[in-house]
Write an enzyme that holds these catalytic residues in place. Sequence first.
Site, mmCIF file in Angstrom:
data_model
loop_
_atom_site.group_PDB
_atom_site.id
_atom_site.type_symbol
_atom_site.label_atom_id
_atom_site.label_comp_id
_atom_site.label_asym_id
_atom_site.label_seq_id
_atom_site.Cartn_x
_atom_site.Cartn_y
_atom_site.Cartn_z
ATOM 1 N N TYR A 1 45.619 -4.339 53.725
ATOM 2 C CA TYR A 1 46.212 -3.362 52.815
ATOM 3 C C TYR A 1 47.731 -3.345 52.961
ATOM 4 C CZ TYR A 1 47.271 1.251 50.809
ATOM 5 O OH TYR A 1 47.805 2.282 50.076
ATOM 6 N N SER B 1 53.410 1.566 49.761
ATOM 7 C CA SER B 1 53.010 2.378 50.913
ATOM 8 C C SER B 1 54.002 2.199 52.043
ATOM 9 C CB SER B 1 51.624 1.946 51.401
ATOM 10 O OG SER B 1 51.287 2.575 52.622
#
Length: 266
Positions: free
Chosen positions: A159, A146
């Site tokens: 995350y 990401s």
Amino acid sequence: MTDATSLTDKVAIITGGAGGIGSETARLMARRGAKVAVADINLAGAQEVADAIGEQAIAVELDLGSETSIRDAVAKVVEAFGKIDILHNNAALAGRTLALDGSIGDMPTEVWDQIFAVNCRGTMLMTRECLPHLIATQGSIVNTVSGLGLQGHVRQAAYSATKAAIMQMTRSIATAYGPKGVRCNAVAPGLILTPTTAKDFPDHWRRNVEAETPRGIVGAPEDIAEPVAFLASDAARNITGQTLASDGGVSIHVPGFSSYAKTAWD
């Protein structure tokens, strides 16, 4: 001339394959000739994707929080198709736990631990269990990471940290197993409007992201499926240990891009 992007006769496992990036990647790899195992904790959703693809796809139940589930899923794929050529580590924790992932100062310990257990530990375990098969086939691993693993944000600290960890895992795997014929790369999406994201992402936030995106629009699942399939193919045979940002250019510019962009050509 042989098309190096072809995946004919390859067997691919796509984790998180029931929706979004995973399902689009499964469909694309199948169109390019691969047999695909659509692996997801949502078995019904995985089966729906596999059924739509046809006889070259199977659905596999996979809970990345369970070492037993991971072993069973890998064994089922090998039993069905005889080998593994491609592992796409795409699944990540979603839902209520991820919604509780804020900043470090108010981070519940159990939220941090659960996100790491699924995203980071689960990716490690999935890779570990597939490696003997990938070594046998001189195969390829592609991890979905990401842009949040590259940049700071005001929330999703856990995350983001898992995705940064998987980028380093990508380099470690590529270095350790390259001599055995296994490549490992990662793709770092920016904001991708999957059906789930589109439903939960406010329009004003989307407009803010678009303003900071040189391309001018946010990505779709096929914008990640394409680089994943490329990196898994022989066309990328000389690429390993890399993280490819597929974010429309969000990660490349100086702060204040949106303001500069409005006046740059005046």
